[in-house]
Design a protein around this motif. Structure first.
Motif, PDB file in Angstrom:
ATOM      1  N   VAL A   1       0.968  -1.278  -0.099  1.00 20.99           N
ATOM      2  CA  VAL A   1       0.079   0.087   0.030  1.00 20.99           C
ATOM      3  C   VAL A   1       0.831   1.100  -0.066  1.00 20.99           C
ATOM      4  O   VAL A   1       0.631   2.119  -0.771  1.00 20.99           O
ATOM      5  N   LEU A   2       1.955   1.325   0.865  1.00 24.08           N
ATOM      6  CA  LEU A   2       2.853   2.382   0.803  1.00 24.08           C
ATOM      7  C   LEU A   2       3.594   2.714  -0.463  1.00 24.08           C
ATOM      8  O   LEU A   2       3.746   3.832  -0.849  1.00 24.08           O
ATOM      9  N   VAL A   3       4.110   1.725  -1.086  1.00 25.07           N
ATOM     10  CA  VAL A   3       4.655   1.869  -2.276  1.00 25.07           C
ATOM     11  C   VAL A   3       3.818   2.188  -3.267  1.00 25.07           C
ATOM     12  O   VAL A   3       4.075   3.269  -4.035  1.00 25.07           O
ATOM     13  N   PHE A   4       2.686   1.967  -3.527  1.00 29.39           N
ATOM     14  CA  PHE A   4       1.646   2.484  -4.384  1.00 29.39           C
ATOM     15  C   PHE A   4       1.206   3.725  -4.122  1.00 29.39           C
ATOM     16  O   PHE A   4       0.985   4.508  -5.074  1.00 29.39           O
ATOM     17  N   SER A   5       0.961   3.932  -2.766  1.00 31.95           N
ATOM     18  CA  SER A   5       0.528   5.383  -2.317  1.00 31.95           C
ATOM     19  C   SER A   5       1.725   6.279  -2.836  1.00 31.95           C
ATOM     20  O   SER A   5       1.426   7.457  -3.243  1.00 31.95           O
ATOM     21  N   ILE A   6       2.774   6.125  -2.466  1.00 30.55           N
ATOM     22  CA  ILE A   6       3.967   6.947  -2.789  1.00 30.55           C
ATOM     23  C   ILE A   6       4.091   7.131  -4.402  1.00 30.55           C
ATOM     24  O   ILE A   6       4.167   8.405  -4.728  1.00 30.55           O
ATOM     25  N   GLY A   7       3.827   6.114  -5.124  1.00 35.72           N
ATOM     26  CA  GLY A   7       3.883   6.231  -6.699  1.00 35.72           C
ATOM     27  C   GLY A   7       2.798   7.316  -7.254  1.00 35.72           C
ATOM     28  O   GLY A   7       2.965   8.125  -7.873  1.00 35.72           O
ATOM     29  N   CYS A   8       1.455   7.132  -6.350  1.00 35.90           N
ATOM     30  CA  CYS A   8       0.343   8.063  -6.607  1.00 35.90           C
ATOM     31  C   CYS A   8       0.678   9.516  -6.389  1.00 35.90           C
ATOM     32  O   CYS A   8       0.096  10.205  -7.302  1.00 35.90           O
ATOM     33  N   ALA A   9       1.277   9.588  -5.241  1.00 33.39           N
ATOM     34  CA  ALA A   9       1.518  10.893  -4.600  1.00 33.39           C
ATOM     35  C   ALA A   9       2.696  11.609  -5.658  1.00 33.39           C
ATOM     36  O   ALA A   9       2.372  12.923  -6.015  1.00 33.39           O
ATOM     37  N   VAL A  10       3.648  10.995  -6.113  1.00 33.01           N
ATOM     38  CA  VAL A  10       4.525  11.479  -7.236  1.00 33.01           C
ATOM     39  C   VAL A  10       3.597  11.822  -8.493  1.00 33.01           C
ATOM     40  O   VAL A  10       3.944  12.764  -8.894  1.00 33.01           O
ATOM     41  N   CYS A  11       2.813  11.111  -8.884  1.00 35.47           N
ATOM     42  CA  CYS A  11       2.004  11.039 -10.077  1.00 35.47           C
ATOM     43  C   CYS A  11       0.994  12.470  -9.921  1.00 35.47           C
ATOM     44  O   CYS A  11       0.964  13.382 -10.692  1.00 35.47           O
ATOM     45  N   GLY A  12       0.564  12.421  -8.784  1.00 37.63           N
ATOM     46  CA  GLY A  12      -0.342  13.453  -8.248  1.00 37.63           C
ATOM     47  C   GLY A  12       0.496  14.805  -8.328  1.00 37.63           C
ATOM     48  O   GLY A  12      -0.084  15.811  -8.861  1.00 37.63           O
ATOM     49  N   ALA A  13       1.670  14.798  -7.757  1.00 34.92           N
ATOM     50  CA  ALA A  13       2.498  16.252  -7.728  1.00 34.92           C
ATOM     51  C   ALA A  13       2.751  16.630  -9.114  1.00 34.92           C
ATOM     52  O   ALA A  13       2.395  17.772  -9.576  1.00 34.92           O
ATOM     53  N   VAL A  14       3.119  15.644  -9.905  1.00 36.24           N
ATOM     54  CA  VAL A  14       3.316  16.160 -11.502  1.00 36.24           C
ATOM     55  C   VAL A  14       2.100  16.431 -12.266  1.00 36.24           C
ATOM     56  O   VAL A  14       1.908  17.582 -12.891  1.00 36.24           O
ATOM     57  N   LEU A  15       0.828  15.907 -11.948  1.00 40.01           N
ATOM     58  CA  LEU A  15      -0.663  16.306 -12.472  1.00 40.01           C
ATOM     59  C   LEU A  15      -0.869  17.481 -11.956  1.00 40.01           C
ATOM     60  O   LEU A  15      -1.457  18.323 -12.631  1.00 40.01           O
ATOM     61  N   PHE A  16      -0.697  17.824 -10.391  1.00 38.70           N
ATOM     62  CA  PHE A  16      -1.588  18.905  -9.735  1.00 38.70           C
ATOM     63  C   PHE A  16      -0.402  20.082  -9.566  1.00 38.70           C
ATOM     64  O   PHE A  16      -1.079  21.256  -9.319  1.00 38.70           O
ATOM     65  N   TRP A  17       0.801  19.948  -9.878  1.00 35.57           N
ATOM     66  CA  TRP A  17       1.921  21.144  -9.527  1.00 35.57           C
ATOM     67  C   TRP A  17       1.511  22.104 -10.706  1.00 35.57           C
ATOM     68  O   TRP A  17       2.158  22.007 -11.766  1.00 35.57           O
ATOM     69  N   ASP A  18       0.768  23.206 -10.513  1.00 36.19           N
ATOM     70  CA  ASP A  18       0.396  24.117 -11.356  1.00 36.19           C
ATOM     71  C   ASP A  18       0.174  25.504 -10.483  1.00 36.19           C
ATOM     72  O   ASP A  18      -0.964  25.452 -10.176  1.00 36.19           O
ATOM     73  N   VAL A  19       1.094  26.445 -10.698  1.00 37.90           N
ATOM     74  CA  VAL A  19       0.825  27.523 -10.065  1.00 37.90           C
ATOM     75  C   VAL A  19      -0.324  28.553 -10.390  1.00 37.90           C
ATOM     76  O   VAL A  19      -0.959  28.860  -9.773  1.00 37.90           O
ATOM     77  N   ALA A  20      -0.671  28.339 -11.839  1.00 36.91           N
ATOM     78  CA  ALA A  20      -1.813  29.019 -12.355  1.00 36.91           C
ATOM     79  C   ALA A  20      -3.127  28.353 -11.939  1.00 36.91           C
ATOM     80  O   ALA A  20      -4.061  29.260 -11.427  1.00 36.91           O
ATOM     81  N   ALA A  21      -2.930  27.137 -11.489  1.00 31.34           N
ATOM     82  CA  ALA A  21      -4.306  26.598 -10.844  1.00 31.34           C
ATOM     83  C   ALA A  21      -4.433  26.946  -9.595  1.00 31.34           C
ATOM     84  O   ALA A  21      -5.462  27.155  -8.966  1.00 31.34           O
ATOM     85  N   PHE A  22      -3.354  26.998  -8.780  1.00 33.05           N
ATOM     86  CA  PHE A  22      -3.248  27.372  -7.482  1.00 33.05           C
ATOM     87  C   PHE A  22      -3.727  28.857  -7.174  1.00 33.05           C
ATOM     88  O   PHE A  22      -4.788  29.049  -6.316  1.00 33.05           O
ATOM     89  N   ARG A  23      -3.481  29.592  -8.120  1.00 38.09           N
ATOM     90  CA  ARG A  23      -4.173  31.096  -8.222  1.00 38.09           C
ATOM     91  C   ARG A  23      -5.501  30.989  -8.543  1.00 38.09           C
ATOM     92  O   ARG A  23      -6.242  31.956  -7.714  1.00 38.09           O
ATOM     93  N   ARG A  24      -5.853  30.405  -9.249  1.00 37.44           N
ATOM     94  CA  ARG A  24      -7.322  30.014  -9.748  1.00 37.44           C
ATOM     95  C   ARG A  24      -8.305  29.602  -8.553  1.00 37.44           C
ATOM     96  O   ARG A  24      -9.208  30.173  -8.050  1.00 37.44           O
ATOM     97  N   MET A  25      -7.686  28.612  -7.722  1.00 35.37           N
ATOM     98  CA  MET A  25      -8.021  28.321  -6.602  1.00 35.37           C
ATOM     99  C   MET A  25      -8.382  29.271  -5.534  1.00 35.37           C
ATOM    100  O   MET A  25      -9.329  29.511  -4.824  1.00 35.37           O
ATOM    101  N   PHE A  26      -7.388  30.018  -5.348  1.00 37.72           N
ATOM    102  CA  PHE A  26      -7.123  31.079  -4.171  1.00 37.72           C
ATOM    103  C   PHE A  26      -8.190  32.051  -4.527  1.00 37.72           C
ATOM    104  O   PHE A  26      -9.096  32.561  -3.882  1.00 37.72           O
ATOM    105  N   ALA A  27      -8.123  32.669  -5.887  1.00 39.92           N
ATOM    106  CA  ALA A  27      -9.115  33.731  -6.327  1.00 39.92           C
ATOM    107  C   ALA A  27     -10.536  33.075  -6.227  1.00 39.92           C
ATOM    108  O   ALA A  27     -11.566  33.803  -5.773  1.00 39.92           O
ATOM    109  N   PHE A  28     -10.729  31.919  -6.299  1.00 39.53           N
ATOM    110  CA  PHE A  28     -12.267  31.402  -6.524  1.00 39.53           C
ATOM    111  C   PHE A  28     -12.641  31.477  -4.860  1.00 39.53           C
ATOM    112  O   PHE A  28     -13.865  31.877  -4.696  1.00 39.53           O
ATOM    113  N   PHE A  29     -11.832  30.836  -3.985  1.00 40.12           N
ATOM    114  CA  PHE A  29     -12.196  30.996  -2.542  1.00 40.12           C
ATOM    115  C   PHE A  29     -12.077  32.314  -2.081  1.00 40.12           C
ATOM    116  O   PHE A  29     -13.147  32.710  -0.993  1.00 40.12           O
ATOM    117  N   ALA A  30     -11.133  33.102  -2.553  1.00 38.55           N
ATOM    118  CA  ALA A  30     -11.189  34.439  -1.787  1.00 38.55           C
ATOM    119  C   ALA A  30     -12.523  35.116  -2.332  1.00 38.55           C
ATOM    120  O   ALA A  30     -13.190  35.962  -1.501  1.00 38.55           O
TER     121      ALA A  30
END
Length: 153
Positions: free
Chosen positions: A96-125
């Protein structure tokens, strides 16, 4: 008499329900999946990204079910089987740990987007009530994961 085909789905659903009710790690993975899908709405993900996310989420949940079932199978072994039981439990948890770490790495690659972070912040602000609801959902998730429950271990 052989169980009917439909019965196998009912048994599987019962197993999932038991894992959600009694296994803290299963509840954690479900909450993490909820927030992954929630925050994915701020990205321009297409079918391929959602297929990958779904495969990763389902993979972690399936491995957690296998891990939990193995832990229950080998718990309270006879004294001469104790070391083997510990190794089996550790190896299943490691899967479970190995697969979860692999998923976390894939998630970081998919989700690391500063423009999306700004959109989220603006949306909730711009929608403070939704920001409060998001914060409240984290408190509910915490209670769901760590609240008093019968642990199956």
């Amino acid at each position: 008499m052989k169980p009917r085909f439909v019965d196998s789905f009912l048994y599987a659903a019962q197993g999932i329900r038991t894992a959600v009710r009694e296994e803290r790690n299963m509840r954690f993975h479900l909450c993490a999946a909820f927030y992954v899908y929630l925050f994915s709405l701020f990205y321009g993900f297409g079918k391929t990204e959602y297929i990958l996310i779904t495969l990763m989420v389902c993979g972690v949940l399936a491995l957690e079910l296998v891990n939990s079932s193995l832990e229950r199978t080998v718990e309270r072994p006879a004294p001469d089987r104790y070391m083997t039981a510990g190794v089996v439990k550790d190896m299943a948890a490691g899967a479970v740990l190995v697969f979860s770490i692999g998923c976390a790495v894939c998630g970081a690659v998919l989700f690391w987007d500063v423009a999306a972070f700004r959109r989220m912040f603006a949306f909730f602000a711009a929608r403070p009530l939704l920001a409060v609801l998001l914060a409240a959902s984290l408190a509910v998730a915490w209670q769901f994961i760590f609240g008093k429950r019968k642990e199956g271990k």
